[in-house]
Design an enzyme around this catalytic site. Structure first.
Site, PDB file in Angstrom:
ATOM      1  NE  ARG A  75      -3.377  -0.047   2.743  1.00 21.02           N
ATOM      2  CZ  ARG A  75      -3.444   0.269   4.039  1.00 21.02           C
ATOM      3  NH1 ARG A  75      -3.064  -0.599   4.948  1.00 21.02           N
ATOM      4  NH2 ARG A  75      -3.892   1.436   4.421  1.00 21.02           N
ATOM      5  CD  GLN A 107     -11.886   8.980   9.061  1.00 19.76           C
ATOM      6  OE1 GLN A 107     -12.205   7.850   9.392  1.00 19.76           O
ATOM      7  NE2 GLN A 107     -12.677   9.723   8.325  1.00 19.76           N
ATOM      8  CG  HIS A 127      -7.269   6.883  11.588  1.00 16.22           C
ATOM      9  ND1 HIS A 127      -8.287   6.490  10.744  1.00 16.22           N
ATOM     10  CD2 HIS A 127      -7.875   7.196  12.758  1.00 16.22           C
ATOM     11  CE1 HIS A 127      -9.447   6.563  11.395  1.00 16.22           C
ATOM     12  NE2 HIS A 127      -9.221   6.993  12.606  1.00 16.22           N
ATOM     13  CB  CYS A 139      11.173  -0.582  23.979  1.00 16.57           C
ATOM     14  SG  CYS A 139      12.091   0.340  22.729  1.00 16.57           S
ATOM     15  CB  CYS A 172      14.298  -2.668  22.316  1.00 12.75           C
ATOM     16  SG  CYS A 172      12.833  -3.011  21.327  1.00 12.75           S
ATOM     17  N   PRO A 238     -19.990  10.727  -2.716  1.00 10.77           N
ATOM     18  CG  PRO A 238     -18.622   9.536  -4.185  1.00 10.77           C
ATOM     19  CD  PRO A 238     -18.649  10.137  -2.824  1.00 10.77           C
TER      20      PRO A 238
HETATM   21  P1  NAD Z   1     -13.888   4.228   3.985  1.00 10.01           P
HETATM   22  O1  NAD Z   1     -13.076   3.409   3.048  1.00 10.01           O
HETATM   23  O2  NAD Z   1     -14.638   3.593   5.058  1.00 10.01           O
HETATM   24  O3  NAD Z   1     -14.948   5.096   3.181  1.00 10.01           O
HETATM   25  C1  NAD Z   1     -14.617   5.844   2.094  1.00 10.01           C
HETATM   26  C2  NAD Z   1     -15.745   6.840   1.782  1.00 10.01           C
HETATM   27  O4  NAD Z   1     -15.327   7.603   0.650  1.00 10.01           O
HETATM   28  C3  NAD Z   1     -17.085   6.189   1.410  1.00 10.01           C
HETATM   29  O5  NAD Z   1     -18.105   6.823   2.151  1.00 10.01           O
HETATM   30  C4  NAD Z   1     -17.216   6.484  -0.095  1.00 10.01           C
HETATM   31  O6  NAD Z   1     -18.559   6.677  -0.481  1.00 10.01           O
HETATM   32  C5  NAD Z   1     -16.421   7.769  -0.214  1.00 10.01           C
HETATM   33  N1  NAD Z   1     -15.895   8.054  -1.559  1.00 10.01           N
HETATM   34  C6  NAD Z   1     -15.541   7.193  -2.539  1.00 10.01           C
HETATM   35  N2  NAD Z   1     -15.106   7.869  -3.626  1.00 10.01           N
HETATM   36  C7  NAD Z   1     -15.159   9.192  -3.316  1.00 10.01           C
HETATM   37  C8  NAD Z   1     -14.851  10.407  -4.005  1.00 10.01           C
HETATM   38  N3  NAD Z   1     -14.376  10.397  -5.259  1.00 10.01           N
HETATM   39  N4  NAD Z   1     -15.040  11.595  -3.362  1.00 10.01           N
HETATM   40  C9  NAD Z   1     -15.521  11.635  -2.105  1.00 10.01           C
HETATM   41  N5  NAD Z   1     -15.838  10.510  -1.404  1.00 10.01           N
HETATM   42  C10 NAD Z   1     -15.659   9.320  -1.997  1.00 10.01           C
HETATM   43  O7  NAD Z   1     -12.885   5.294   4.523  1.00 10.01           O
HETATM   44  P2  NAD Z   1     -12.759   6.022   5.919  1.00 10.01           P
HETATM   45  O8  NAD Z   1     -14.119   6.367   6.432  1.00 10.01           O
HETATM   46  O9  NAD Z   1     -11.780   7.072   5.734  1.00 10.01           O
HETATM   47  O10 NAD Z   1     -12.198   4.943   6.961  1.00 10.01           O
HETATM   48  C11 NAD Z   1     -11.375   3.884   6.641  1.00 10.01           C
HETATM   49  C12 NAD Z   1     -10.136   3.740   7.480  1.00 10.01           C
HETATM   50  O11 NAD Z   1      -9.170   3.241   6.597  1.00 10.01           O
HETATM   51  C13 NAD Z   1      -9.511   4.924   8.074  1.00 10.01           C
HETATM   52  O12 NAD Z   1      -9.057   4.484   9.309  1.00 10.01           O
HETATM   53  C14 NAD Z   1      -8.269   5.271   7.236  1.00 10.01           C
HETATM   54  O13 NAD Z   1      -7.210   5.560   8.102  1.00 10.01           O
HETATM   55  C15 NAD Z   1      -7.978   3.995   6.512  1.00 10.01           C
HETATM   56  N6  NAD Z   1      -7.677   4.143   5.071  1.00 10.01           N
HETATM   57  C16 NAD Z   1      -6.876   5.148   4.626  1.00 10.01           C
HETATM   58  C17 NAD Z   1      -6.606   5.285   3.260  1.00 10.01           C
HETATM   59  C18 NAD Z   1      -5.730   6.421   2.820  1.00 10.01           C
HETATM   60  O14 NAD Z   1      -4.895   6.894   3.583  1.00 10.01           O
HETATM   61  N7  NAD Z   1      -5.879   6.884   1.580  1.00 10.01           N
HETATM   62  C19 NAD Z   1      -7.160   4.391   2.355  1.00 10.01           C
HETATM   63  C20 NAD Z   1      -7.961   3.351   2.840  1.00 10.01           C
HETATM   64  C21 NAD Z   1      -8.216   3.263   4.199  1.00 10.01           C
HETATM   65 ZN    ZN Z   2      11.859  -0.993  20.878  1.00  6.30          ZN
END
Ligand code: NAD
Ligand code: ZN
Length: 272
Positions: A75, A107, A127, A139, A172, A238
């Protein structure tokens, strides 16, 4: 876009109050980084498919640190190859425009907001960030940058001995872990700005929620605090989601659509 919404955005911009933007994985979807709820969310280990809610856990890391690191290094490769999109760039312009009235709570662990130009000082990465690591057995509380000696991976490519060596805690010698909040862990102030996020939410004139499914705890609390204090909530997504309902119940707005298209229009309304 509805005239009442454009008027409300203009009014917020002209006042002196705080503007809080809260983003989730959706804002990075248009940069090609899959969200967790989409079809790309699965990861196969042996003959079993795991959900992110199972992979991104301390329990999985304790049992199978190599597999968790393989998933993260895959990722991390995707995130590093991605570029900020129009949504990220608009959020960066908002900070440039509103200065200390602005705060970003994200997040996302992908670092794209910082690469788009938001400052670390005004970005709470609640996050964590995949470019940082910390000791896997705690540690020390210190957070370190991910060593450049660690190579990103193709899907399911195994770790090398060199990767394993570079993934050691400098204090550590235990395996380091990604500096991210896992599904079986709790928020705190030190790593994830828990209290600061709620404090800022209480001062917000506007909460702009973008691309989050509302499945995590602190973002929902931020929404409830803003609603309680009478701040305006505007949700961009969306799909229907809990923030859209929260906005609807509190005189706010649900802008249904992708953030790369909607956010520039909202900023236009704030500046014209
Ligand atoms: P989620 O995956 O639960 O939800 C994503 C949301 O984005 C959905 O509601 C979807 O409808 C919406 N979406 C999709 N395409 C879009 C667009 N073009 N414009 C606007 N919205 C759009 O994500 P979350 O609620 O952020 O939570 C998931 C967890 O996963 C978090 O803890 C996060 O840290 C982690 N995560 C992070 C990444 C990243 O850093 N890019 C990617 C995946 C998951
Ligand atoms: Zn350590």
């Amino acid at each position: 876009m509805e005239e009442r919404l454009l008027g409300a955005m203009r009014e917020v911009a002209e006042k002196k109050g705080k503007i809080v933007v809260l983003t989730g994985a959706g804002i990075s979807a248009e940069s090609g980084i899959p969200t967790f709820r989409g079809p790309e969310g699965f990861w196969t280990v042996g003959s079993r498919e795991y959900r992110p809610e199972e992979m991104a856990t301390y329990a999985m890391f304790s049992r199978n640190p190599d597999e968790v690191w393989q998933w993260y290094l895959y990722r991390i490769g995707i995130c590093r190859a991605a570029e900020p999109n129009a949504g990220h760039l608009t959020v960066a312009r908002m900070e440039a425009l509103f200065g200390d009235r602005f705060l970003l709570i994200t997040q996302n662990v992908d670092g794209l907001h910082l690469r788009a130009g938001n400052s670390l000082a005004r970005t709470f990465q609640i996050h964590g960030s995949i470019e940082f690591v910390r000791c896997g057995v705690d540690c020390t509380k210190e957070v370190f940058p991910l060593s450049p000696a660690v190579r990103v991976k193709k899907k399911h490519e195994p770790l090398s001995d060199g990767d394993r060596e570079a993934l050691r805690c400098p204090k550590c010698g235990s395996r380091v872990r990604p500096h991210v909040l896992w599904f079986d862990e709790c928020y705190n102030e030190e790593y994830y700005r828990f209290n600061s996020s709620l404090r800022i939410a209480a001062e917000a004139d506007l909460l702009l929620t973008v691309g989050t499914s509302g499945a995590t705890n602190l973002p929902m609390q931020v929404g409830h605090v803003v609603a309680q204090k009478g701040g305006l909530i505007v949700d961009v997504n969306p799909d229907v989601n809990p923030f859209a309902s929260m906005a609807g119940q509190n005189g706010g707005f649900f802008c249904q659509g992708p953030s790369g298209t909607i956010l520039p229009k909202l900023l236009d309304a704030m500046t014209n």
